[in-house]
Design a protein around this motif. Structure first.
Motif, mmCIF file in Angstrom:
data_model
loop_
_atom_site.group_PDB
_atom_site.id
_atom_site.type_symbol
_atom_site.label_atom_id
_atom_site.label_comp_id
_atom_site.label_asym_id
_atom_site.label_seq_id
_atom_site.Cartn_x
_atom_site.Cartn_y
_atom_site.Cartn_z
ATOM 1 N N GLU A 72 0.955 -1.001 0.009
ATOM 2 C CA GLU A 72 -0.081 -0.043 -0.185
ATOM 3 C C GLU A 72 0.929 1.288 0.079
ATOM 4 N N GLY A 73 0.542 2.285 -0.801
ATOM 5 C CA GLY A 73 1.337 3.665 -0.814
ATOM 6 C C GLY A 73 2.277 3.906 -1.735
ATOM 7 N N GLU A 74 2.804 4.861 -1.618
ATOM 8 C CA GLU A 74 4.114 5.386 -2.573
ATOM 9 C C GLU A 74 5.187 5.361 -1.774
ATOM 10 N N PHE A 75 6.444 4.563 -2.227
ATOM 11 C CA PHE A 75 7.407 4.359 -1.756
ATOM 12 C C PHE A 75 8.565 4.830 -2.730
ATOM 13 N N SER A 76 9.687 5.562 -2.208
ATOM 14 C CA SER A 76 10.618 5.949 -3.031
ATOM 15 C C SER A 76 11.985 4.990 -2.649
ATOM 16 N N PHE A 77 12.534 4.357 -3.412
ATOM 17 C CA PHE A 77 13.764 3.559 -3.298
ATOM 18 C C PHE A 77 15.029 4.152 -3.787
ATOM 19 N N LEU A 78 15.944 4.246 -3.073
ATOM 20 C CA LEU A 78 17.271 4.333 -3.541
ATOM 21 C C LEU A 78 17.991 3.068 -3.736
ATOM 22 N N TYR A 79 18.511 2.864 -5.100
ATOM 23 C CA TYR A 79 19.221 1.789 -5.478
ATOM 24 C C TYR A 79 20.411 2.122 -6.061
ATOM 25 N N THR A 81 22.752 4.455 -7.040
ATOM 26 C CA THR A 81 22.591 6.216 -7.134
ATOM 27 C C THR A 81 21.167 6.498 -7.941
ATOM 28 N N ARG A 82 20.406 5.287 -8.363
ATOM 29 C CA ARG A 82 19.190 5.555 -8.798
ATOM 30 C C ARG A 82 18.165 5.536 -7.661
ATOM 31 N N THR A 83 17.016 6.744 -8.074
ATOM 32 C CA THR A 83 15.786 6.721 -7.457
ATOM 33 C C THR A 83 14.608 5.819 -8.081
ATOM 34 N N ILE A 84 13.880 4.954 -7.375
ATOM 35 C CA ILE A 84 12.799 4.087 -8.012
ATOM 36 C C ILE A 84 11.782 4.304 -7.273
ATOM 37 N N LEU A 85 10.480 4.970 -8.021
ATOM 38 C CA LEU A 85 9.309 5.168 -7.175
ATOM 39 C C LEU A 85 8.536 4.044 -7.303
ATOM 40 N N GLY A 86 7.774 3.584 -6.389
ATOM 41 C CA GLY A 86 6.897 2.539 -6.650
ATOM 42 C C GLY A 86 5.675 2.423 -5.633
ATOM 43 N N GLY A 87 4.556 2.150 -6.327
ATOM 44 C CA GLY A 87 3.198 1.892 -5.650
ATOM 45 C C GLY A 87 3.043 0.468 -5.404
ATOM 46 N N PRO A 88 1.727 0.341 -5.001
ATOM 47 C CA PRO A 88 1.202 -1.232 -4.831
ATOM 48 C C PRO A 88 1.499 -2.018 -5.978
ATOM 49 N N GLY A 89 2.074 -3.367 -5.772
ATOM 50 C CA GLY A 89 2.685 -4.309 -6.650
ATOM 51 C C GLY A 89 4.018 -3.858 -6.999
ATOM 52 N N THR A 90 4.807 -3.092 -6.849
ATOM 53 C CA THR A 90 6.071 -2.592 -6.883
ATOM 54 C C THR A 90 7.063 -3.795 -6.381
ATOM 55 N N PHE A 91 7.886 -4.569 -7.161
ATOM 56 C CA PHE A 91 8.923 -5.393 -6.491
ATOM 57 C C PHE A 91 10.296 -4.756 -6.780
ATOM 58 N N LEU A 92 11.070 -4.841 -5.834
ATOM 59 C CA LEU A 92 12.446 -4.499 -5.957
ATOM 60 C C LEU A 92 13.434 -5.427 -5.119
ATOM 61 N N ARG A 93 14.411 -6.296 -5.851
ATOM 62 C CA ARG A 93 15.308 -6.978 -5.390
ATOM 63 C C ARG A 93 16.618 -6.215 -5.186
#
Length: 162
Positions: A72-79, A81-93
């Motif tokens: 649920e919600g909107e997350f900002s991931f730092l990977y 040097t990249r920023t990845i925005l993700g909402g419901p269903g986003t998967f990051l390894r």
């Protein structure tokens, strides 16, 4: 396969919705769904309820991979040097050795499922977290929390970059 009385697999378990050990970790509510002791050390799964602007400092796991699945919600991931925005269903390894973090960008609390493999960080979170007495209100700010976390982190091959 049908289980017979007394033949229960000691590593299997079921947790009801909202169940599991709950801890406040840096202003987020971590509820453990599977820990080292239940998975034979293979992995740990944690549901994190994260409040606006909250998330861990940038860090590197040197001993485990980490996966995120936004519920649920909107997350900002730092990977790195990249920023990845993700909402419901986003998967990051995030493989071990990669600088990363996340921050919650919404006004109402968001939820993300964290998986670490192998397990071990669940013990770290238990040491640095605060046991939950009220799951709706984060505890008062702990001025020494980051110092305590920085002191314990190397024992878990965790490098923090606050």
């Amino acid at each position: 396969m049908t289980e017979r009385p007394g033949e229960r697999d000691p590593l299997s378990h079921a947790i009801e919705p909202g169940g599991g050990l709950a801890l406040w970790v840096l202003g987020s509510l971590y509820t453990f769904k599977a820990r080292d002791r239940e998975t034979g050390g293979a992995y740990a799964i944690v549901e994190a309820k994260v409040f606006e602007g909250q998330g861990p400092p940038p860090h590197i796991h040197h001993a485990e991979d980490e996966c995120f699945f936004v519920l649920e919600g909107e997350f900002s991931f730092l990977y790195e040097t990249r920023t990845i925005l993700g909402g419901p269903g986003t998967f990051l390894r995030v493989p071990r050795g990669v600088l990363h973090t996340f921050k919650y960008a919404g006004a109402t609390p968001g939820r993300v499922l964290l998986t670490v493999s192998p397990a071990g960080l669940d013990e770290f979170w238990e040491k640095v977290g605060i046991h939950v007495s009220d799951p709706t209100t984060p505890p008062a700010h702990e001025p020494d929390a980051m110092e305590r976390i920085l002191a314990i982190a190397p024992q878990y091959h965790l490098e923090l970059r606050p």
